[in-house]
Design a protein around this motif. Structure first.
Motif, PDB file in Angstrom:
ATOM      1  N   LEU A 346       0.816  -1.209   0.000  1.00  0.00           N
ATOM      2  CA  LEU A 346       0.000   0.000   0.000  1.00  0.00           C
ATOM      3  C   LEU A 346       0.856   1.268   0.000  1.00  0.00           C
ATOM      4  O   LEU A 346       0.459   2.290  -0.568  1.00  0.00           O
ATOM      5  CB  LEU A 346      -0.915   0.011   1.230  1.00  0.00           C
ATOM      6  CG  LEU A 346      -1.837  -1.199   1.396  1.00  0.00           C
ATOM      7  CD1 LEU A 346      -2.622  -1.083   2.691  1.00  0.00           C
ATOM      8  CD2 LEU A 346      -2.778  -1.316   0.207  1.00  0.00           C
ATOM      9  N   GLU A 347       2.005   1.189   0.640  1.00  0.00           N
ATOM     10  CA  GLU A 347       2.886   2.356   0.727  1.00  0.00           C
ATOM     11  C   GLU A 347       4.327   1.876   0.784  1.00  0.00           C
ATOM     12  O   GLU A 347       4.668   1.022   1.607  1.00  0.00           O
ATOM     13  CB  GLU A 347       2.551   3.188   1.968  1.00  0.00           C
ATOM     14  CG  GLU A 347       3.313   4.497   2.062  1.00  0.00           C
ATOM     15  CD  GLU A 347       2.869   5.331   3.254  1.00  0.00           C
ATOM     16  OE1 GLU A 347       3.752   5.845   3.969  1.00  0.00           O
ATOM     17  OE2 GLU A 347       1.637   5.463   3.464  1.00  0.00           O
ATOM     18  N   ASP A 348       5.164   2.431  -0.092  1.00  0.00           N
ATOM     19  CA  ASP A 348       6.541   1.967  -0.202  1.00  0.00           C
ATOM     20  C   ASP A 348       7.453   3.187  -0.391  1.00  0.00           C
ATOM     21  O   ASP A 348       7.299   3.933  -1.363  1.00  0.00           O
ATOM     22  CB  ASP A 348       6.682   1.006  -1.392  1.00  0.00           C
ATOM     23  CG  ASP A 348       7.991   0.244  -1.397  1.00  0.00           C
ATOM     24  OD1 ASP A 348       9.018   0.814  -0.979  1.00  0.00           O
ATOM     25  OD2 ASP A 348       7.985  -0.929  -1.819  1.00  0.00           O
ATOM     26  N   GLN A 349       8.380   3.371   0.535  1.00  0.00           N
ATOM     27  CA  GLN A 349       9.277   4.521   0.464  1.00  0.00           C
ATOM     28  C   GLN A 349      10.415   4.326  -0.537  1.00  0.00           C
ATOM     29  O   GLN A 349      11.154   5.278  -0.823  1.00  0.00           O
ATOM     30  CB  GLN A 349       9.871   4.808   1.845  1.00  0.00           C
ATOM     31  CG  GLN A 349       8.845   5.176   2.904  1.00  0.00           C
ATOM     32  CD  GLN A 349       9.487   5.436   4.254  1.00  0.00           C
ATOM     33  OE1 GLN A 349      10.549   6.058   4.336  1.00  0.00           O
ATOM     34  NE2 GLN A 349       8.853   4.961   5.312  1.00  0.00           N
ATOM     35  N   GLU A 350      10.569   3.108  -1.063  1.00  0.00           N
ATOM     36  CA  GLU A 350      11.708   2.830  -1.930  1.00  0.00           C
ATOM     37  C   GLU A 350      11.316   2.480  -3.365  1.00  0.00           C
ATOM     38  O   GLU A 350      11.961   2.912  -4.315  1.00  0.00           O
ATOM     39  CB  GLU A 350      12.533   1.682  -1.357  1.00  0.00           C
ATOM     40  CG  GLU A 350      13.190   1.995  -0.018  1.00  0.00           C
ATOM     41  CD  GLU A 350      14.080   0.876   0.447  1.00  0.00           C
ATOM     42  OE1 GLU A 350      15.206   1.155   0.876  1.00  0.00           O
ATOM     43  OE2 GLU A 350      13.658  -0.301   0.376  1.00  0.00           O
ATOM     44  N   LEU A 351      10.277   1.676  -3.544  1.00  0.00           N
ATOM     45  CA  LEU A 351       9.922   1.156  -4.871  1.00  0.00           C
ATOM     46  C   LEU A 351       8.693   1.854  -5.431  1.00  0.00           C
ATOM     47  O   LEU A 351       7.767   2.208  -4.684  1.00  0.00           O
ATOM     48  CB  LEU A 351       9.666  -0.346  -4.805  1.00  0.00           C
ATOM     49  CG  LEU A 351      10.794  -1.232  -4.264  1.00  0.00           C
ATOM     50  CD1 LEU A 351      10.337  -2.687  -4.212  1.00  0.00           C
ATOM     51  CD2 LEU A 351      12.050  -1.091  -5.105  1.00  0.00           C
ATOM     52  N   GLN A 352       8.672   2.002  -6.747  1.00  0.00           N
ATOM     53  CA  GLN A 352       7.510   2.575  -7.422  1.00  0.00           C
ATOM     54  C   GLN A 352       6.430   1.537  -7.672  1.00  0.00           C
ATOM     55  O   GLN A 352       5.244   1.856  -7.758  1.00  0.00           O
ATOM     56  CB  GLN A 352       7.943   3.201  -8.759  1.00  0.00           C
ATOM     57  CG  GLN A 352       8.943   4.345  -8.609  1.00  0.00           C
ATOM     58  CD  GLN A 352       8.410   5.488  -7.773  1.00  0.00           C
ATOM     59  OE1 GLN A 352       7.283   5.953  -7.986  1.00  0.00           O
ATOM     60  NE2 GLN A 352       9.197   5.928  -6.811  1.00  0.00           N
ATOM     61  N   GLU A 353       6.836   0.280  -7.788  1.00  0.00           N
ATOM     62  CA  GLU A 353       5.886  -0.812  -7.985  1.00  0.00           C
ATOM     63  C   GLU A 353       6.469  -2.096  -7.417  1.00  0.00           C
ATOM     64  O   GLU A 353       7.677  -2.188  -7.158  1.00  0.00           O
ATOM     65  CB  GLU A 353       5.571  -0.996  -9.473  1.00  0.00           C
ATOM     66  CG  GLU A 353       6.788  -1.304 -10.330  1.00  0.00           C
ATOM     67  CD  GLU A 353       6.429  -1.473 -11.792  1.00  0.00           C
ATOM     68  OE1 GLU A 353       5.228  -1.490 -12.104  1.00  0.00           O
ATOM     69  OE2 GLU A 353       7.351  -1.623 -12.614  1.00  0.00           O
ATOM     70  N   GLN A 354       5.612  -3.073  -7.204  1.00  0.00           N
ATOM     71  CA  GLN A 354       6.064  -4.341  -6.657  1.00  0.00           C
ATOM     72  C   GLN A 354       6.935  -5.062  -7.690  1.00  0.00           C
ATOM     73  O   GLN A 354       6.664  -5.000  -8.901  1.00  0.00           O
ATOM     74  CB  GLN A 354       4.867  -5.215  -6.251  1.00  0.00           C
ATOM     75  CG  GLN A 354       4.100  -4.626  -5.068  1.00  0.00           C
ATOM     76  CD  GLN A 354       2.898  -5.451  -4.652  1.00  0.00           C
ATOM     77  OE1 GLN A 354       1.793  -4.924  -4.516  1.00  0.00           O
ATOM     78  NE2 GLN A 354       3.089  -6.742  -4.437  1.00  0.00           N
ATOM     79  N   PRO A 355       7.999  -5.729  -7.239  1.00  0.00           N
ATOM     80  CA  PRO A 355       8.922  -6.378  -8.183  1.00  0.00           C
ATOM     81  C   PRO A 355       8.299  -7.598  -8.850  1.00  0.00           C
ATOM     82  O   PRO A 355       7.360  -8.208  -8.323  1.00  0.00           O
ATOM     83  CB  PRO A 355      10.105  -6.777  -7.302  1.00  0.00           C
ATOM     84  CG  PRO A 355       9.534  -6.910  -5.931  1.00  0.00           C
ATOM     85  CD  PRO A 355       8.448  -5.881  -5.836  1.00  0.00           C
ATOM     86  N   GLU A 356       8.830  -7.924 -10.009  1.00  0.00           N
ATOM     87  CA  GLU A 356       8.413  -9.137 -10.700  1.00  0.00           C
ATOM     88  C   GLU A 356       8.959 -10.368  -9.960  1.00  0.00           C
ATOM     89  O   GLU A 356       9.999 -10.297  -9.307  1.00  0.00           O
ATOM     90  CB  GLU A 356       8.945  -9.144 -12.134  1.00  0.00           C
ATOM     91  CG  GLU A 356       8.416  -8.026 -13.016  1.00  0.00           C
ATOM     92  CD  GLU A 356       6.958  -8.207 -13.374  1.00  0.00           C
ATOM     93  OE1 GLU A 356       6.463  -9.356 -13.259  1.00  0.00           O
ATOM     94  OE2 GLU A 356       6.325  -7.215 -13.766  1.00  0.00           O
ATOM     95  N   PRO A 357       8.277 -11.511 -10.053  1.00  0.00           N
ATOM     96  CA  PRO A 357       8.826 -12.737  -9.469  1.00  0.00           C
ATOM     97  C   PRO A 357      10.176 -13.066 -10.099  1.00  0.00           C
ATOM     98  O   PRO A 357      10.433 -12.729 -11.266  1.00  0.00           O
ATOM     99  CB  PRO A 357       7.786 -13.801  -9.809  1.00  0.00           C
ATOM    100  CG  PRO A 357       6.525 -13.053 -10.106  1.00  0.00           C
ATOM    101  CD  PRO A 357       6.954 -11.743 -10.688  1.00  0.00           C
ATOM    102  N   CYS A 358      11.036 -13.710  -9.326  1.00  0.00           N
ATOM    103  CA  CYS A 358      12.326 -14.151  -9.851  1.00  0.00           C
ATOM    104  C   CYS A 358      12.166 -15.537 -10.458  1.00  0.00           C
ATOM    105  O   CYS A 358      11.767 -16.479  -9.769  1.00  0.00           O
ATOM    106  CB  CYS A 358      13.372 -14.182  -8.738  1.00  0.00           C
ATOM    107  SG  CYS A 358      14.997 -14.752  -9.269  1.00  0.00           S
ATOM    108  N   VAL A 359      12.452 -15.653 -11.743  1.00  0.00           N
ATOM    109  CA  VAL A 359      12.336 -16.932 -12.450  1.00  0.00           C
ATOM    110  C   VAL A 359      13.685 -17.250 -13.084  1.00  0.00           C
ATOM    111  O   VAL A 359      14.221 -16.444 -13.849  1.00  0.00           O
ATOM    112  CB  VAL A 359      11.231 -16.885 -13.521  1.00  0.00           C
ATOM    113  CG1 VAL A 359      11.170 -18.214 -14.267  1.00  0.00           C
ATOM    114  CG2 VAL A 359       9.885 -16.560 -12.888  1.00  0.00           C
TER     115      VAL A 359
END
Length: 454
Positions: A346-359
């Motif tokens: 809901l609120e993130d001081q570092e990232l603009q969006e949630q990261p993609e899964p690592c595959v």
């Protein structure tokens, strides 16, 4: 930094809490790119008992014994965090197929040292082996130490010589040039052994201090309070034995603290990195900490690395200016905030969006990055994804059926930078005995986190 390239790795592999009732084992892994068995398990040494929870490991001899021709790195020391046994493994007779040499039973630790739940082991220049413990045989917190004879591996007793003993124990590092040993604190064994309960932090069942010991007198002389709910875990001095400076990672508060000796000879600590918690939905708490669970320092003392096991990233900082570390590398390797998962940020001081899964090689990586080990030349960083079986089960239940993995990151040792090696994936979900949880990485020739120069 000019040491030989690693060809083999040793990793403890754990079955406790997976539902598979077989012993933990020590895996020998081939990491020689020229080998036909590259990135494969060459050998498995099962322990004689079920439910040990192998965890960290150390050596009978390391760089602290440099110049002593009678000492050689022949035995790997494998403390068991839950059973309190200590396994002594012969890696010299056949490094590609280690064999069990001796078992130090929990009863001996209890009888001779009133200690249990052994964690970190370091060899000493004296030839003895020093092991930190989390508690007493009843499961209460107790930051005590035990000494093993370096030849017979018998318990000699406690290292400390009376006085106050910290309420909790975990990791430690020593530096005789500065007459000091520093230890950190996890929590009370009977509280943490079955999983993490946030209320236990408020109840004072988790640690918050760096404990400073007089090395020669073996007595506690200072306590550096890092704050309620900090839980300081892995602690590292710079490798330069002249340096009276190092870092500790605080798991729950998401902080890196620098410690150093001041002009008056006292030790002090200063917060130098903060990983902000994220406001989330769909998780245990409304705010999610990074949970810094491992740190290491490159052999040239240029870079600090750490893992955020819950957020899912590994970070590389330039520590040329120790008071102002500079972020120069970061990569997400799973974790709890990937897109498509149960958690919404809901609120993130570092990232603009949630990261993609690592595959990697078609496999979505389970768990989050945890134990780290850097190659001697600083160009390869090995990463495993299991923290502790009860906490794995709680935070990443998929690992109970999928197992953990071993990954390798390519590192730029000059300017900084991290990237996953797409050709390297060791999937411990495919083990012959069933999925298991691989933990700490050791090289037969020594590494950044087990060798102490004096």
């Amino acid at each position: 930094m000019k040491g030989p390239r690693e060809r083999l790795l040793y990793l403890p592999c754990i079955y406790r809490n997976t539902g598979i009732g077989i012993p933990d084992f020590l895996a020998t892994v081939d990491v020689d790119p020229q080998s036909p068995r590259y990135c494969q398990v060459l050998h498995r040494l099962p322990m004689p008992h079920v439910g040990d929870e192998l965890h960290h490991s150390g050596w009978n001899a390391c760089s602290s014994c440099h110049g002593d021709a009678s000492k050689s790195r022949d035995f790997l020391i494998l403390p068991s965090l839950i059973s309190s046994r200590i396994y002594i493994v012969d890696v010299a007779t056949d490094p590609r197929a280690p064999r069990l040499h001796k078992v130090v039973e929990a009863e001996e630790l209890s009888r001779k040292a009133a200690a249990a739940f052994p964690h970190t082991s370091h060899c000493l220049g004296s030839g003895e082996i020093l092991i930190s413990c989390l508690g007493d045989p009843q499961g209460r917190g107790k930051g005590t130490f035990v000494l093993l004879d370096g030849e017979t591996f018998e318990v000699k007793g406690n290292w400390e010589k009376g006085g106050k003993i910290p309420s909790f124990g975990y990791d430690f590092w020593y530096q005789p040039r500065h007459n000091v040993l520093l230890s950190s604190e996890w929590g009370e064994p009977r509280a943490l052994a079955q999983g993490f309960q946030p209320g236990h932090v408020q109840q004072g069942l988790y640690g918050r201090r760096i404990n400073v010991w007089d090395w020669s007198e073996r007595r506690l002389i200072q306590e550096l309070d890092l704050g309620s709910g900090s839980i300081p875990l892995e602690i590292r001095f710079l490798h330069d034995p002249k340096a009276a400076l190092g870092f500790v990672g605080c798991a729950l508060s998401g902080e890196i603290w620098k410690f150093q000796k001041n002009s008056e000879g006292k030790w002090e600590a200063e917060k130098v990195i903060v990983v902000p918690s994220k406001k989330v939905q769909g998780w245990l708490l409304p705010e999610m900490p990074g949970l810094i669970t491992d740190i290491l320092i490159s052999l040239d003392d240029k870079f600090l690395y750490f893992s955020n096991w819950i957020h899912g990233d590994v970070r590389q900082y330039d520590i040329s200016d120790p008071r102002h570390p500079k972020l120069v590398g970061q990569v997400f390797l799973g974790g709890s905030i990937c897109k498509g998962g149960a958690v919404t940020v809901l609120e993130d001081q570092e990232l603009q969006e949630q990261p993609e899964p690592c595959v990697i090689q078609g496999k979505r990586i389970p768990g989050g990055p945890q134990m780290l080990q850097l190659s001697l030349d600083g160009r390869r960083l090995y990463v495993t994804t299991s923290l502790f079986s009860a906490w794995d089960r709680q935070f990443y239940p998929e690992m109970m059926t999928e197992g953990s993995v071993l990954l390798q990151l390519d590192v730029d040792p000059e300017r900084g930078g991290l990237s996953p090696n797409p050709k390297f994936l060791l999937d411990f979900g495919k083990e012959p005995g069933g999925p298991c949880l691989a933990h700490e990485v050791r090289y037969p020739g020594g590494d950044c986190t087990s060798d102490i120069w004096v």
